[in-house]
Write a protein that holds these residues in place. Structure first.
Motif, PDB file in Angstrom:
ATOM      1  N   GLN A  77      41.135  19.311 -62.981  1.00 52.49           N
ATOM      2  CA  GLN A  77      42.119  17.628 -63.433  1.00 52.49           C
ATOM      3  C   GLN A  77      42.428  17.325 -61.827  1.00 52.49           C
ATOM      4  N   PHE A  78      43.214  17.800 -61.066  1.00 52.22           N
ATOM      5  CA  PHE A  78      43.536  17.299 -59.324  1.00 52.22           C
ATOM      6  C   PHE A  78      42.295  16.231 -59.129  1.00 52.22           C
ATOM      7  N   ALA A  79      41.557  17.394 -58.581  1.00 50.36           N
ATOM      8  CA  ALA A  79      40.231  16.707 -57.766  1.00 50.36           C
ATOM      9  C   ALA A  79      39.875  15.141 -58.936  1.00 50.36           C
ATOM     10  N   GLY A  80      40.010  15.630 -59.871  1.00 49.63           N
ATOM     11  CA  GLY A  80      39.105  14.543 -60.872  1.00 49.63           C
ATOM     12  C   GLY A  80      40.153  13.470 -60.646  1.00 49.63           C
ATOM     13  N   PHE A  81      41.050  13.050 -60.734  1.00 53.79           N
ATOM     14  CA  PHE A  81      42.416  12.472 -60.557  1.00 53.79           C
ATOM     15  C   PHE A  81      41.752  11.956 -59.729  1.00 53.79           C
ATOM     16  N   LEU A  82      42.104  12.480 -58.469  1.00 53.23           N
ATOM     17  CA  LEU A  82      41.427  12.073 -56.803  1.00 53.23           C
ATOM     18  C   LEU A  82      40.305  11.003 -56.838  1.00 53.23           C
ATOM     19  N   LYS A  83      39.069  11.408 -58.050  1.00 57.02           N
ATOM     20  CA  LYS A  83      38.004  11.222 -57.419  1.00 57.02           C
ATOM     21  C   LYS A  83      37.467  10.513 -58.786  1.00 57.02           C
ATOM     22  N   LYS A  84      39.043  10.100 -59.306  1.00 64.26           N
ATOM     23  CA  LYS A  84      38.392   9.048 -61.263  1.00 64.26           C
ATOM     24  C   LYS A  84      36.861   9.881 -61.583  1.00 64.26           C
ATOM     25  N   THR A  85      37.159  11.207 -61.419  1.00 62.53           N
ATOM     26  CA  THR A  85      35.641  12.195 -62.292  1.00 62.53           C
ATOM     27  C   THR A  85      36.095  13.075 -63.077  1.00 62.53           C
ATOM     28  N   ASP A  86      35.395  13.107 -64.723  1.00 62.99           N
ATOM     29  CA  ASP A  86      35.828  14.453 -65.664  1.00 62.99           C
ATOM     30  C   ASP A  86      34.964  15.521 -65.283  1.00 62.99           C
ATOM     31  N   THR A 130      32.497  21.627 -56.779  1.00 66.86           N
ATOM     32  CA  THR A 130      31.858  21.631 -55.019  1.00 66.86           C
ATOM     33  C   THR A 130      30.160  21.234 -55.364  1.00 66.86           C
ATOM     34  N   ILE A 131      29.785  21.459 -56.926  1.00 62.34           N
ATOM     35  CA  ILE A 131      28.133  20.530 -57.159  1.00 62.34           C
ATOM     36  C   ILE A 131      28.416  19.103 -58.079  1.00 62.34           C
ATOM     37  N   VAL A 132      29.185  18.374 -57.949  1.00 65.52           N
ATOM     38  CA  VAL A 132      30.170  17.145 -58.612  1.00 65.52           C
ATOM     39  C   VAL A 132      30.762  15.976 -57.451  1.00 65.52           C
ATOM     40  N   LEU A 133      31.027  17.238 -56.946  1.00 68.20           N
ATOM     41  CA  LEU A 133      32.560  16.272 -55.586  1.00 68.20           C
ATOM     42  C   LEU A 133      32.442  16.907 -54.105  1.00 68.20           C
ATOM     43  N   GLY A 134      31.130  18.408 -53.573  1.00 64.64           N
ATOM     44  CA  GLY A 134      30.802  18.354 -52.815  1.00 64.64           C
ATOM     45  C   GLY A 134      32.151  19.880 -52.091  1.00 64.64           C
ATOM     46  N   TRP A 135      32.138  19.749 -51.499  1.00 59.12           N
ATOM     47  CA  TRP A 135      32.664  21.445 -50.849  1.00 59.12           C
ATOM     48  C   TRP A 135      34.287  20.903 -50.881  1.00 59.12           C
ATOM     49  N   LYS A 136      34.549  19.558 -49.622  1.00 52.36           N
ATOM     50  CA  LYS A 136      35.904  20.028 -49.352  1.00 52.36           C
ATOM     51  C   LYS A 136      36.816  19.591 -51.189  1.00 52.36           C
ATOM     52  N   PHE A 137      36.148  18.954 -51.831  1.00 53.56           N
ATOM     53  CA  PHE A 137      36.996  19.230 -52.995  1.00 53.56           C
ATOM     54  C   PHE A 137      36.719  21.008 -53.693  1.00 53.56           C
TER      55      PHE A 137
END
Length: 208
Positions: free
Chosen positions: A20-29, A44-51
């Motif tokens: 949820q925190f990563a999704g909030f940062l990237k505005k992605t559910d 990782t699949i959706v946002l990449g390895w850093k997230f």
């Protein structure tokens, strides 16, 4: 009352989701993207390895933090058996909070990172063996779900071999069974040769 407090602390901390925190940062559910899972692998699949790493660290950290808190709160408890039982009950509820978070309509992740976190502070011997097996089996088979299954089996067997009290053993068995149910879709994809391979996640990391 101690049992209710211990369980409640574990559940509420478990509900804090790295996804949820990563999704909030990237505005992605993340529950609506990729393989529609709120774990580090889907991040990782959706946002990449850093997230993906960020989500994993948060979910591992909450497991460590919750059990450490219970260690501090009940360090002077009457018997070692009760002390250990409180720690394991808390650990189970951290995982339950991750899997069934109230703020996500009780539909969260699968608890792998959280169980890794609690393992670190429950028993370093069990953590060393179980997490080593998780890594070895995952890299050998190229499938995370197989490594996770072996990790849980090792966790359960080792609690028996190290002569833990009944409540911790029951806790470990219960969370293993819950994990098995949550991973049924992964097992189904595995049989159909559709499960995401670790190597594809690594390629995703490189491409990010």
């Amino acid at each position: 009352m101690d049992w209710i407090i211990t369980a409640s602390i574990g559940y509420l901390i478990g509900c804090f989701h790295g996804s949820q925190f990563a999704g909030f940062l990237k505005k992605t559910d993340l529950k609506e993207s990729g393989v529609k899972n709120s774990g580090a692998s889907n991040a990782t699949i959706v946002l990449g390895w850093k997230f993906g790493i960020l989500v994993a660290l948060i979910d591992i950290g909450k497991g460590i933090g919750s059990v450490l808190l219970i260690r501090l709160m009940y360090s002077n408890v009457e018997t070692n058996e009760i002390f250990l039982s409180l720690l394991f009950v808390n650990a189970v509820f951290v995982v339950l909070g991750h899997i069934f978070p109230f703020q996500m309509k009780f539909s969260g992740g699968k608890g792998t990172a959280s169980i890794v976190g609690v393992l670190f502070v429950l028993d370093w011997r069990i953590a060393l063996i179980s997490i080593s097996l998780l890594l070895i089996v995952t890299f050998t088979t190229d499938y995370l779900v197989i490594g996770v299954t072996v990790m849980y089996a090792a966790f359960f067997i080792l609690t028996l071999l190290f002569d833990y009290p009944l409540i911790p053993v029951i806790c470990v068995f219960a969370v293993w069974m819950i994990s098995t149910i949550k991973h049924m879709e992964n097992y189904s994809r595995l049989r159909k040769h559709e499960e995401t391979r670790l190597s594809s996640l690594m390629n995703k990391k490189k491409a990010s």
